[in-house]
Write a protein that holds these residues in place. Structure first.
Motif, PDB file in Angstrom:
ATOM      1  N   ALA A  56       0.862  -1.185   0.000  1.00  7.11           N
ATOM      2  CA  ALA A  56       0.000   0.000   0.000  1.00  7.11           C
ATOM      3  C   ALA A  56       0.900   1.237   0.000  1.00  7.11           C
ATOM      4  O   ALA A  56       2.047   1.193   0.477  1.00  7.11           O
ATOM      5  N   ILE A  90      -7.073   6.840  -5.147  1.00  6.92           N
ATOM      6  CA  ILE A  90      -8.495   6.738  -4.773  1.00  6.92           C
ATOM      7  C   ILE A  90      -9.311   7.656  -5.665  1.00  6.92           C
ATOM      8  O   ILE A  90      -8.864   8.758  -5.989  1.00  6.92           O
ATOM      9  N   PRO A  96      -3.812  10.323  -5.723  1.00  8.67           N
ATOM     10  CA  PRO A  96      -2.974  11.123  -6.603  1.00  8.67           C
ATOM     11  C   PRO A  96      -2.564  10.357  -7.856  1.00  8.67           C
ATOM     12  O   PRO A  96      -2.746   9.150  -7.933  1.00  8.67           O
ATOM     13  N   ARG A 121      -8.479   1.295  -1.777  1.00  7.19           N
ATOM     14  CA  ARG A 121      -9.752   1.414  -1.045  1.00  7.19           C
ATOM     15  C   ARG A 121      -9.534   2.354   0.135  1.00  7.19           C
ATOM     16  O   ARG A 121      -8.536   2.224   0.855  1.00  7.19           O
ATOM     17  N   LEU A 122     -10.439   3.268   0.330  1.00  6.66           N
ATOM     18  CA  LEU A 122     -10.373   4.128   1.508  1.00  6.66           C
ATOM     19  C   LEU A 122     -11.753   4.196   2.141  1.00  6.66           C
ATOM     20  O   LEU A 122     -12.701   4.692   1.533  1.00  6.66           O
ATOM     21  N   LEU A 127     -10.151   3.658   9.307  1.00  6.51           N
ATOM     22  CA  LEU A 127      -8.936   4.431   9.543  1.00  6.51           C
ATOM     23  C   LEU A 127      -8.743   4.755  11.018  1.00  6.51           C
ATOM     24  O   LEU A 127      -9.706   4.850  11.787  1.00  6.51           O
TER      25      LEU A 127
HETATM   26  C1  LIG Z   1      -3.296   8.741   5.796  1.00  8.11           C
HETATM   27  C2  LIG Z   1      -3.328   8.200   4.393  1.00  8.11           C
HETATM   28  C3  LIG Z   1      -2.345   8.549   3.472  1.00  8.11           C
HETATM   29  C4  LIG Z   1      -2.390   8.040   2.157  1.00  8.11           C
HETATM   30  N1  LIG Z   1      -1.425   8.422   1.265  1.00  8.11           N
HETATM   31  C5  LIG Z   1      -1.509   7.990  -0.021  1.00  8.11           C
HETATM   32  C6  LIG Z   1      -0.554   8.416  -1.002  1.00  8.11           C
HETATM   33  O1  LIG Z   1       0.373   9.177  -0.714  1.00  8.11           O
HETATM   34  N2  LIG Z   1      -0.684   7.962  -2.268  1.00  8.11           N
HETATM   35  C7  LIG Z   1      -1.694   7.107  -2.633  1.00  8.11           C
HETATM   36  O2  LIG Z   1      -1.788   6.734  -3.799  1.00  8.11           O
HETATM   37  N3  LIG Z   1      -2.609   6.664  -1.711  1.00  8.11           N
HETATM   38  C8  LIG Z   1      -2.527   7.089  -0.435  1.00  8.11           C
HETATM   39  N4  LIG Z   1      -3.453   6.666   0.495  1.00  8.11           N
HETATM   40  C9  LIG Z   1      -4.501   5.705   0.088  1.00  8.11           C
HETATM   41  C10 LIG Z   1      -4.129   4.269   0.506  1.00  8.11           C
HETATM   42  O3  LIG Z   1      -2.942   3.871  -0.130  1.00  8.11           O
HETATM   43  C11 LIG Z   1      -5.266   3.340   0.100  1.00  8.11           C
HETATM   44  O4  LIG Z   1      -6.322   3.592   0.979  1.00  8.11           O
HETATM   45  C12 LIG Z   1      -4.859   1.877   0.095  1.00  8.11           C
HETATM   46  O5  LIG Z   1      -5.805   1.117  -0.618  1.00  8.11           O
HETATM   47  C13 LIG Z   1      -4.705   1.353   1.510  1.00  8.11           C
HETATM   48  O6  LIG Z   1      -4.213   0.039   1.458  1.00  8.11           O
HETATM   49  P1  LIG Z   1      -4.328  -0.977   2.705  1.00  8.11           P
HETATM   50  O7  LIG Z   1      -5.812  -1.197   2.947  1.00  8.11           O
HETATM   51  O8  LIG Z   1      -3.648  -2.200   2.231  1.00  8.11           O
HETATM   52  O9  LIG Z   1      -3.644  -0.338   3.862  1.00  8.11           O
HETATM   53  C14 LIG Z   1      -3.415   7.153   1.783  1.00  8.11           C
HETATM   54  C15 LIG Z   1      -4.403   6.782   2.730  1.00  8.11           C
HETATM   55  C16 LIG Z   1      -4.371   7.308   4.011  1.00  8.11           C
HETATM   56  C17 LIG Z   1      -5.432   6.896   4.991  1.00  8.11           C
END
Ligand SMILES: Cc1cc2nc3c(=O)[nH]c(=O)nc-3n(C[C@H](O)[C@H](O)[C@H](O)COP(=O)(O)O)c2cc1C
Length: 170
Positions: A56, A90, A96, A121-122, A127
């Motif tokens: 991630a 997202i 981004p 996914r967010l 969170l």
């Molecule tokens: C605090 C925070 C910072 C994030 N920063 C980025 C980022 O810099 N670039 C990006 O593409 N996604 C970013 N994301 C989105 C996460 O990468 C995305 O939700 C991802 O699917 C999470 O994967 P996981 O469920 O395996 O942890 C961010 C999400 C959060 C909550």
């Protein structure tokens, strides 16, 4: 062929991508194992003929366990083929921009055949409080933007590439 998938995920969505990639490769006849980079040893991948690394993206980078694991693994690759994926952007269109993830060190260390960025996914309910504050400040859209056909198609492409390697060396 034995294939290892090593993944780093904070809230589970990237781990589910790794599982789907593993299912496709297994359906192509490969012997697949999935490893959590937060707890696995790189030694567990020693017998694998090909390796897939995924993390991630948080704050523009891979998760720390993925960075550490990849650095350790790079000393033991010995020319084995590597594929990399990141998951993060997202929304529709995904933000981004996928090219903003900084995986330069991991690319240099592992020389992957390909690095693919998948949408993520967010979901605010999953969170931690600080993360939720960041998501609110950035007005991040909420939802599951993972494209399973794209993910599974990428895995099938890896299976085809491995077949080509195998038939070229057979
Ligand atoms: C605090 C925070 C910072 C994030 N920063 C980025 C980022 O810099 N670039 C990006 O593409 N996604 C970013 N994301 C989105 C996460 O990468 C995305 O939700 C991802 O699917 C999470 O994967 P996981 O469920 O395996 O942890 C961010 C999400 C959060 C909550």
């Amino acid at each position: 062929m034995r294939i290892s998938i090593a993944v780093a995920s904070k809230h589970g969505s990237t781990a589910e991508i790794a599982a789907a990639v593993g299912e496709e490769l297994a359906a192509s006849g490969h012997d697949v194992s999935v490893h959590d980079m937060a707890t696995a040893s790189v030694l567990e991948l020693d017998e694998s003929g090909a390796i897939i690394l995924g993390s991630a993206i948080y704050y523009g980078h891979w998760l720390l366990p993925a960075e550490v694991f990849t650095e350790d693994l790079s000393l033991r690759l010995d020319g084995r083929p590597v594929w990399m994926f990141s998951s993060g952007p997202i929304g529709a269109p995904a933000q981004p921009d996928p090219t903003t993830v900084d995986v330069e060190d991991q690319l240099v260390l592992t020389q992957p055949r390909e690095h693919k960025v998948f949408a993520g996914r967010l979901e605010r309910a999953r969170l931690h409080r600080g993360e939720r504050a960041v998501a609110t400040a950035l007005r991040s859209p909420e939802g599951d933007f993972r494209d399973w056909e794209e993910i599974r198609g990428w895995a099938r492409g890896i299976a085809r590439a491995l077949d080509d390697v195998h038939s070229a060396t057979a």
